[in-house]
Design an enzyme around this catalytic site. Structure first.
Site, mmCIF file in Angstrom:
data_model
loop_
_atom_site.group_PDB
_atom_site.id
_atom_site.type_symbol
_atom_site.label_atom_id
_atom_site.label_comp_id
_atom_site.label_asym_id
_atom_site.label_seq_id
_atom_site.Cartn_x
_atom_site.Cartn_y
_atom_site.Cartn_z
ATOM 1 N N HIS A 166 7.245 18.790 -11.351
ATOM 2 C CA HIS A 166 8.595 18.421 -10.934
ATOM 3 C C HIS A 166 8.650 16.897 -10.861
ATOM 4 O O HIS A 166 7.801 16.262 -10.219
ATOM 5 C CB HIS A 166 8.901 18.989 -9.553
ATOM 6 C CG HIS A 166 9.153 20.469 -9.543
ATOM 7 N ND1 HIS A 166 8.362 21.364 -10.219
ATOM 8 C CD2 HIS A 166 10.115 21.200 -8.922
ATOM 9 C CE1 HIS A 166 8.834 22.598 -10.014
ATOM 10 N NE2 HIS A 166 9.902 22.519 -9.231
ATOM 11 N N HIS B 195 10.836 29.608 -9.391
ATOM 12 C CA HIS B 195 9.855 29.792 -8.326
ATOM 13 C C HIS B 195 9.982 31.231 -7.841
ATOM 14 O O HIS B 195 11.020 31.611 -7.299
ATOM 15 C CB HIS B 195 10.119 28.816 -7.181
ATOM 16 C CG HIS B 195 10.018 27.386 -7.594
ATOM 17 N ND1 HIS B 195 8.840 26.666 -7.522
ATOM 18 C CD2 HIS B 195 10.955 26.544 -8.101
ATOM 19 C CE1 HIS B 195 9.051 25.435 -7.966
ATOM 20 N NE2 HIS B 195 10.319 25.342 -8.338
ATOM 21 N N GLU C 289 13.904 14.641 -9.875
ATOM 22 C CA GLU C 289 14.943 15.470 -9.254
ATOM 23 C C GLU C 289 15.624 14.618 -8.186
ATOM 24 O O GLU C 289 16.757 14.200 -8.336
ATOM 25 C CB GLU C 289 14.331 16.727 -8.630
ATOM 26 C CG GLU C 289 15.344 17.610 -7.919
ATOM 27 C CD GLU C 289 14.709 18.769 -7.169
ATOM 28 O OE1 GLU C 289 15.453 19.667 -6.740
ATOM 29 O OE2 GLU C 289 13.467 18.786 -6.990
ATOM 30 N N ASP D 153 15.440 28.463 -7.809
ATOM 31 C CA ASP D 153 15.256 29.368 -6.667
ATOM 32 C C ASP D 153 16.552 30.165 -6.501
ATOM 33 O O ASP D 153 17.354 29.889 -5.600
ATOM 34 C CB ASP D 153 14.948 28.578 -5.402
ATOM 35 C CG ASP D 153 13.667 27.769 -5.514
ATOM 36 O OD1 ASP D 153 12.589 28.337 -5.288
ATOM 37 O OD2 ASP D 153 13.754 26.561 -5.839
#
Length: 356
Positions: free
Chosen positions: A211, A21, A214, A293
């Site tokens: 996504h 990201h 997760e 990230d």
């Protein structure tokens, strides 16, 4: 840190990053710099001591309690991104670090809704990122693609507004944007909420990922594949809870984009060794290793590679499989893939006698 010979072995391995990201690569140093330049007020340190300095903010990033705790700081951070040049600086800073870590090709997520909702034009975001991409390819030979992500805590109607703007500007048809993705809070926001915008993308031949698995269970993965017709799965660690689904992903050669240090920092697992890396390898599941990230999770892509090696002691052949699968699962053209595969062949020849 890896033993020196293994560290160099991993650094030299030609890498593709698929789960990054770009807003999540905003370092605390750049965050404070842009906040000052753009007169963007950060939270008062008397209210949140994390914002005393870049150092205290980075320290706070080490203590995330959940995905939502991280997202709170993530959205504060991106508020400092205002001008086209800010997005260019953000992208180029990431590409510079990625190049040092051995990345040859990157496919980066960006969150346009998080910017348009605060008055920043979609075109400002994209033009800045594209400028950073062009500089990186010129300076480092690092190729890249943009993936437009929808924020799943917002409505599908809102997602469709962003999607249609990109369509009207020709960003999918001219290759400016390579595909769509789905991110932000997972649990409570299953992928089927966005079935219509994904159906439109499929009909238009636009690549799709999401996504899934997760923090959400394995049904988030199956629904992403079956309802949204995704071609990749981001995170996907809960895949191991459904053996039939795991075998399907392996057989259909669906790439899973793992983010080891992120999963630890957000408490999805307590340590990297708990991740299904060995299970995926033994089952033939294709996956790449990514940083997610990195400014928030304490590690860029090479840090993640080292963490996996330290936890699993992978073989030379394991790493060749990972590198090859990452290239084959990329969204670059076949000509670029052939170049990347030849780079892996060169690496194989260089390290064929290494003892891991």
């Amino acid at each position: 840190m890896c033993k020196s010979n293994v560290h160099q072995f991993l650094q030299d391995l030609p890498k593709c990053e698929h789960h990054l990201h770009i807003e999540g690569s905003l370092s605390p140093t750049l965050l404070f710099k842009l906040a000052k330049a753009n007169n963007v007020p950060l939270p008062d340190p008397s209210f949140d001591a994390s914002f005393e300095s870049p150092e205290t903010l980075e320290s706070r990033y080490e203590r995330f309690t959940s995905l939502n705790d991280f997202l709170h700081y993530y959205f504060i951070g991106m508020s400092v991104l205002v001008n086209e040049s800010d997005f260019e600086s953000l992208a180029y800073e990431y590409f510079t670090r990625a190049h040092k870590d051995g990345v040859h090709h990157a496919e980066i997520f960006f969150d346009p809704q998080a910017h348009t909702h605060r008055g920043i034009k979609y075109e400002t975001v994209v033009k800045g990122l594209v400028a950073g991409q062009k500089r990186a390819e010129k300076d480092f030979g690092l190729t890249s693609k943009l993936i437009l992500c929808f924020l799943r805590h917002l409505s599908e109607t809102d997602a469709n507004v962003t999607y249609q703007e990109a369509v009207v500007l020709g960003h999918f048809s001219n290759g400016t944007v390579a595909g769509i993705g789905l991110d932000s809070s997972e649990v409570g926001f299953p992928p089927e909420i966005f079935r219509e915008v994904y159906a439109s993308a499929e009909q238009a031949g636009i690549r799709r990922t999401a996504h899934a698995g997760e923090e959400g269970d394995s049904t988030y993965i199956s629904k992403a594949l079956d309802i949204c017709k995704t071609q990749r799965i981001d995170h996907g660690i809960r895949l191991v809870d459904d053996e039939a689904l795991l075998q399907r992903v392996a057989e259909e050669k669906i790439l899973v984009t793992l983010c080891p240090l992120s999963n630890v920092r957000l408490r999805c697992v307590t340590k990297v060794a708990e991740l299904p890396v060995r299970k995926f390898l033994d089952s033939g599941v294709r996956f790449s290793i990514n940083s997610d990230d990195p400014a928030y999770f304490g590690g860029y892509i090479l840090d993640n590679y080292c963490a996996v090696q330290e936890s699993f002691g992978l073989s030379f052949q394991d790493w060749k499989f990972i590198a090859t699968a990452a290239i084959e699962g990329s969204w670059c053209d076949d000509e670029r893939k052939q170049v990347l595969l030849k780079n892996v062949d060169t690496w194989v020849e260089k390290y064929k006698d290494i003892k891991l």
